[in-house]
Write an enzyme that holds these catalytic residues in place. Structure first.
Site, PDB file in Angstrom:
ATOM      1  N   HIS A  46       1.223   5.485   1.139  1.00 54.17           N
ATOM      2  CA  HIS A  46       0.771   6.682   1.843  1.00 54.17           C
ATOM      3  C   HIS A  46       1.335   7.885   1.094  1.00 54.17           C
ATOM      4  CE1 HIS A  46      -0.941   4.648   5.251  1.00 54.17           C
ATOM      5  NE2 HIS A  46       0.211   4.105   5.618  1.00 54.17           N
ATOM      6  N   ASP A 101       7.996   3.699   8.697  1.00 53.04           N
ATOM      7  CA  ASP A 101       8.177   2.416   8.021  1.00 53.04           C
ATOM      8  C   ASP A 101       8.196   2.631   6.514  1.00 53.04           C
ATOM      9  OD1 ASP A 101       7.967   0.616  10.402  1.00 53.04           O
ATOM     10  OD2 ASP A 101       5.969   1.527  10.504  1.00 53.04           O
ATOM     11  N   TYR A 134       4.649   9.993  10.743  1.00 46.31           N
ATOM     12  CA  TYR A 134       3.982   8.692  10.649  1.00 46.31           C
ATOM     13  C   TYR A 134       4.449   7.917   9.425  1.00 46.31           C
ATOM     14  CZ  TYR A 134       0.244   5.292   9.870  1.00 46.31           C
ATOM     15  OH  TYR A 134      -0.458   4.131   9.626  1.00 46.31           O
ATOM     16  N   THR A 151      55.061  21.049   1.226  1.00 44.45           N
ATOM     17  CA  THR A 151      53.847  20.774   1.998  1.00 44.45           C
ATOM     18  C   THR A 151      53.686  19.284   2.260  1.00 44.45           C
ATOM     19  OG1 THR A 151      52.712  22.728   1.128  1.00 44.45           O
ATOM     20  CG2 THR A 151      51.332  20.989   2.036  1.00 44.45           C
ATOM     21  N   THR A 172      57.583  22.283  -4.924  1.00 43.61           N
ATOM     22  CA  THR A 172      58.865  21.690  -4.519  1.00 43.61           C
ATOM     23  C   THR A 172      58.664  20.538  -3.541  1.00 43.61           C
ATOM     24  OG1 THR A 172      59.049  23.437  -2.850  1.00 43.61           O
ATOM     25  CG2 THR A 172      60.271  23.747  -4.912  1.00 43.61           C
ATOM     26  N   GLY A 173      57.422  20.290  -3.154  1.00 40.16           N
ATOM     27  CA  GLY A 173      57.128  19.169  -2.266  1.00 40.16           C
ATOM     28  C   GLY A 173      57.182  19.505  -0.795  1.00 40.16           C
ATOM     29  N   HIS A 225       0.849  -1.184   0.000  1.00 36.63           N
ATOM     30  CA  HIS A 225       0.000   0.000   0.000  1.00 36.63           C
ATOM     31  C   HIS A 225       0.890   1.241   0.000  1.00 36.63           C
ATOM     32  CE1 HIS A 225       0.781  -0.520   4.320  1.00 36.63           C
ATOM     33  NE2 HIS A 225       0.535   0.762   4.459  1.00 36.63           N
TER      34      HIS A 225
END
EC number: 2.7.7.-
Length: 353
Positions: free
Chosen positions: A59, A107, A103, A229, A226-227, A57
């Site tokens: 709703h 479900d 409500y 970080t 340049t690497g 059913h």
């Protein structure tokens, strides 16, 4: 005999129930959207359920812009697209759209269209119990879900106390961020200048108990890509501060080993917490704009990363006459490194800074 009572429903919120309806919820929603009504629809939610005996059913909740008068009991009939069948609903006007939504959310599986229109009424005869609403919010699975519950069930609090509610929920739902996982192992950085490696060995080569009370920081200047970080972030657990300072507990931890300060202009840091961060000071308080004061445990060094050039270079900034005193302080609390080549050899890291 009195004439038969004519069918008539007048409401802003319609609650429809379709017994033994086999139409998929997506098709039902599409058909309900296409039904012509004299009042505009604002929100539709369809729930597909099955009884214990397997019987399907539907709703549906339909919210209108204003009160809609329905005198045609067949208006909301649905038509099967796979066989010759019509499904006629039970039609009710709903006093509380929030109760109907709750409500049909309990479900089954749902689909919706539009923006749910919050109301302030409950079918139980009064305002939704504040305790019930807030308990439901605490049991929600996210801040967004909790805010939605309070918006629908406690709209007055949601409007008048929104800032406090949001702030409190952020603390309640706070989760420790997942540790950052470096995309490249530390071993892939093979061109580390000796002075940088010595700094790493001196700090990370000791246990926490053997480290100095206020460790020396390091300021690394070099071109983009340049690497620097990726290298800095691969050394261990750290705070990453980029562009600006943020000591919010969602991003800043007092339980890490060091800070990475990346692309934060020296002038900005001077106005904020230069000595606290570069000097590894302990137990200090941040009063940065747009936030409440935060207590910082401190006592950890910072790796400051910057590019060369005006406004970026910490060296150039400190060499200015007006910063002489800060220069003299900084050379006792940090070492300086200028990169002349990338820290790696692999081309895979060429896109990282």
């Amino acid at each position: 005999m009195p004439p038969p009572q004519r069918f008539r429903v007048q409401s802003k919120n319609y609650f429809l129930t379709y017994p033994r309806c086999t139409i998929p919820k997506e098709e039902a929603l599409s058909q309900l959207q296409k039904i012509h009504t004299t009042t505009n629809k604002k929100f539709i939610k369809v729930c597909e359920e099955r009884h214990d005996n397997g019987e399907p059913h539907l709703h549906a909740l339909i919210q209108f812009e204003g009160k809609f008068i329905c005198t045609n009991k067949r208006l909301f009939d649905l038509v099967s697209t796979t066989r010759s069948a019509h499904f006629h609903p039970n039609i009710q006007g709903a006093k509380s759209s929030s109760d109907v939504k709750e409500y049909i959310d309990k479900d089954g599986v749902t689909i919706e269209w539009g923006q749910f229109q919050v109301d302030g009424r409950s079918a139980r005869g009064g305002q939704q119990s504040a305790n019930d609403s807030y308990a439901k919010a605490l049991n929600a699975d996210s801040i967004e879900s909790a805010l939605t519950i309070l918006k629908e069930e406690q709209p007055k609090d949601y409007v008048l106390q929104n800032h406090n509610i949001r702030s409190n929920l952020e603390r309640i739902f706070f989760k420790v961020p997942e540790p950052w996982v470096p995309p490249f192992p530390l071993s892939s950085f093979v061109n580390i200048p000796v002075v940088m490696q010595d700094w790493v060995d001196d700090y990370f080569g000791r246990g926490s108990a053997a480290r100095p009370e206020r460790p020396i920081s390091i300021i690394v200047e070099g071109d983009s890509r340049t690497g620097k970080t990726m290298w800095a972030r691969a050394l261990g657990p750290h705070n990453y501060l980029s562009g600006h300072l943020d000591f919010n507990s969602r991003v800043y931890s007092n339980s890490v080993e060091y800070n990475v300060i990346d692309d934060i202009s020296p002038n900005y840091l001077k106005l904020k917490h230069w000595k606290e961060l570069i000097g590894a000071q302990k137990d200090w308080q941040s009063n940065c704009k747009y936030g409440k004061p935060v207590q910082i445990k401190g006592g950890i060094p910072s790796i400051v990363l910057c590019n060369p050039g005006e406004g970026s270079s910490y060296k150039d900034f400190l060499n200015k006459e007006e910063n002489r005193a800060l220069h003299n302080w900084t050379i006792h609390n940090a070492i300086f490194v200028t990169l002349t080549a990338p820290l790696y050899q692999s081309t895979a890291q060429d896109c990282q800074t």
